[in-house]
Design a protein around this motif. Structure first.
Motif, PDB file in Angstrom:
ATOM      1  N   LYS A 193      59.207  54.223 125.923  1.00  0.00           N
ATOM      2  CA  LYS A 193      57.831  53.494 125.865  1.00  0.00           C
ATOM      3  C   LYS A 193      57.268  52.477 125.296  1.00  0.00           C
ATOM      4  O   LYS A 193      56.458  52.268 125.624  1.00  0.00           O
ATOM      5  CB  LYS A 193      57.302  54.642 125.529  1.00  0.00           C
ATOM      6  CG  LYS A 193      57.584  56.102 125.655  1.00  0.00           C
ATOM      7  CD  LYS A 193      57.555  56.559 127.175  1.00  0.00           C
ATOM      8  CE  LYS A 193      57.736  57.562 128.442  1.00  0.00           C
ATOM      9  NZ  LYS A 193      58.066  57.811 129.542  1.00  0.00           N
ATOM     10  N   LYS A 194      58.295  52.127 124.039  1.00  0.00           N
ATOM     11  CA  LYS A 194      57.488  51.228 123.934  1.00  0.00           C
ATOM     12  C   LYS A 194      58.081  50.064 124.191  1.00  0.00           C
ATOM     13  O   LYS A 194      58.713  49.116 124.102  1.00  0.00           O
ATOM     14  CB  LYS A 194      58.411  50.933 122.523  1.00  0.00           C
ATOM     15  CG  LYS A 194      57.261  50.057 121.050  1.00  0.00           C
ATOM     16  CD  LYS A 194      58.686  49.271 119.750  1.00  0.00           C
ATOM     17  CE  LYS A 194      58.394  50.297 118.608  1.00  0.00           C
ATOM     18  NZ  LYS A 194      59.485  50.461 118.066  1.00  0.00           N
TER      19      LYS A 194
ATOM     20  N   GLN B 157      53.646  52.660 125.989  1.00  0.00           N
ATOM     21  CA  GLN B 157      52.631  53.071 124.680  1.00  0.00           C
ATOM     22  C   GLN B 157      52.308  51.551 123.656  1.00  0.00           C
ATOM     23  O   GLN B 157      53.177  50.463 123.685  1.00  0.00           O
ATOM     24  CB  GLN B 157      53.555  53.621 122.858  1.00  0.00           C
ATOM     25  CG  GLN B 157      53.517  54.857 123.666  1.00  0.00           C
ATOM     26  CD  GLN B 157      54.762  55.559 122.706  1.00  0.00           C
ATOM     27  OE1 GLN B 157      55.587  54.464 121.496  1.00  0.00           O
ATOM     28  NE2 GLN B 157      55.348  56.728 122.513  1.00  0.00           N
TER      29      GLN B 157
ATOM     30  N   SER C  87      50.496  48.991 121.347  1.00  0.00           N
ATOM     31  CA  SER C  87      49.958  48.309 120.948  1.00  0.00           C
ATOM     32  C   SER C  87      49.993  46.391 119.938  1.00  0.00           C
ATOM     33  O   SER C  87      51.071  46.283 120.518  1.00  0.00           O
ATOM     34  CB  SER C  87      50.618  48.912 119.130  1.00  0.00           C
ATOM     35  OG  SER C  87      50.137  47.851 117.888  1.00  0.00           O
TER      36      SER C  87
END
Length: 336
Positions: A244-245, A277, A279
């Motif tokens: 998911k990163k 995900q 960031s």
């Protein structure tokens, strides 16, 4: 309705020249030279692709044959060359292309598959090469990278390419000791990274603009920014599989700096699917500020990240069964 960039380049043979978007927009390839007809699939000799690429004069290289060219060694491309695969189906295998200390290269509508050997990339761009456009190519299954851009090579655009069945997909900047790579500038747009494991791309030092790409089912991360990299991720689609990163940050120390640091990824308008995900803050906590593409070029063809963009990217990338433009006759040289 989704609009594709440079939609008029197939109306005439040389219309590709200078039509790239982004950092590689000045690439003219063999615009000012004759047309060279590749007439054989042999690795070398008269009428071969290698024969054309080693010549010093500008050439617009087209193919009169379809099939596989088995390369026994890297095929070095000299400056002011267009390798134009439109109208045929050419696959390069065994080794790849090497763009070394050259400029003004266009590579269009080729397949790269099955490169074998240590440090064998599909397209290796190093050192000191610039004004390069790689367009509508399919790349898979090489022992090293599919496209590597290192050692102060810059002003490069990669567009509408298909990447699959691979681990270390695209490396931009090879080592934290290569501080000259701060000059690297790359645009990647309307590409499809289909289940490639990592490096979509991985960037050190350079400035990279990613837009309207579709990346799905990666194996470690989608995009990585390490030492001083600035990545501007704009209206891309990131669809996770098991991992998911989406963004990764590796901390490294530039050879001429005291402190180690990661790079920065700025995400704007990206679409994150299936639990991807996001960031966009560097792991070392620096402010999320990067270059903006408008500092370097005035316009680019940008669509919102959406299901319709996903569909059109899957259709328009990689090798295309398109006719060779009809105006090929005239100002030609036989491959001999």
């Amino acid at each position: 309705m989704t609009t594709l960039p440079y939609g008029d380049v197939d109306l005439s043979v040389r219309a590709l020249a200078g039509k790239a978007e982004g950092f590689g927009r000045f690439a003219i390839g063999g615009l000012n030279g004759p047309v060279f007809h590749v007439t054989t699939l042999t690795d070398d000799g008269p009428g071969s692709l290698r024969d054309a690429c080693r010549r010093k004069e500008p050439l617009w290289i087209v193919f009169d044959v379809s099939g596989t060219i088995q390369l026994s060694s890297y095929l070095s491309v000299s400056s002011y060359k267009t390798i134009d695969g439109r109208g045929q189906r050419i696959k390069l295998t065994g080794k790849g292309l090497r763009l070394k200390e050259c400029e003004h290269i266009i590579i269009c509508n080729l397949e790269f598959e099955g490169g074998r050997g240590h440090d064998v990339d599909g397209i290796q761009i190093k050192p000191n090469s610039k004004h390069i456009w790689i367009d509508r190519c399919s790349l898979r299954d090489y022992d090293d990278g599919l496209i590597d851009i290192t050692r102060q090579s810059t002003d490069i655009t990669i567009s509408r390419c298909y990447f699959a069945q691979h681990d270390k997909t695209m490396l931009i900047g090879a080592d934290p000791s290569h501080v000259g790579d701060r000059c690297i500038r790359v645009t990647i747009h309307h590409c499809f990274f289909d289940g490639t494991r990592q490096r979509q791309p991985r960037v050190r030092f350079g400035k990279v603009h990613l837009y309207n790409n579709y990346t799905r089912n990666w194996g470690i991360y989608a995009v990585c920014a390490s030492v001083e990299a600035e990545v501007y991720s704009q209206c891309n689609i990131y669809e996770a599989g098991q991992k998911k990163k989406t963004f990764e940050y590796y901390v490294e120390k530039a050879a001429d700096k005291e402190a180690a640091r990661a790079g920065i990824i700025r995400s704007e308008g990206d679409l994150f699917l299936n639990g991807a995900q996001m960031s966009s803050l560097a792991a070392t906590g620096e402010e999320c500020t990067t270059f903006h593409p408008s500092e370097y070029y005035p316009a680019w063809t940008l669509e919102p990240a959406s299901d319709s963009l996903k569909a059109i990217v899957q259709l328009c990338v990689g090798w295309q069964s398109i006719p060779r433009p009809a105006d090929i006759i005239g100002n030609s040289t036989a491959g001999k």
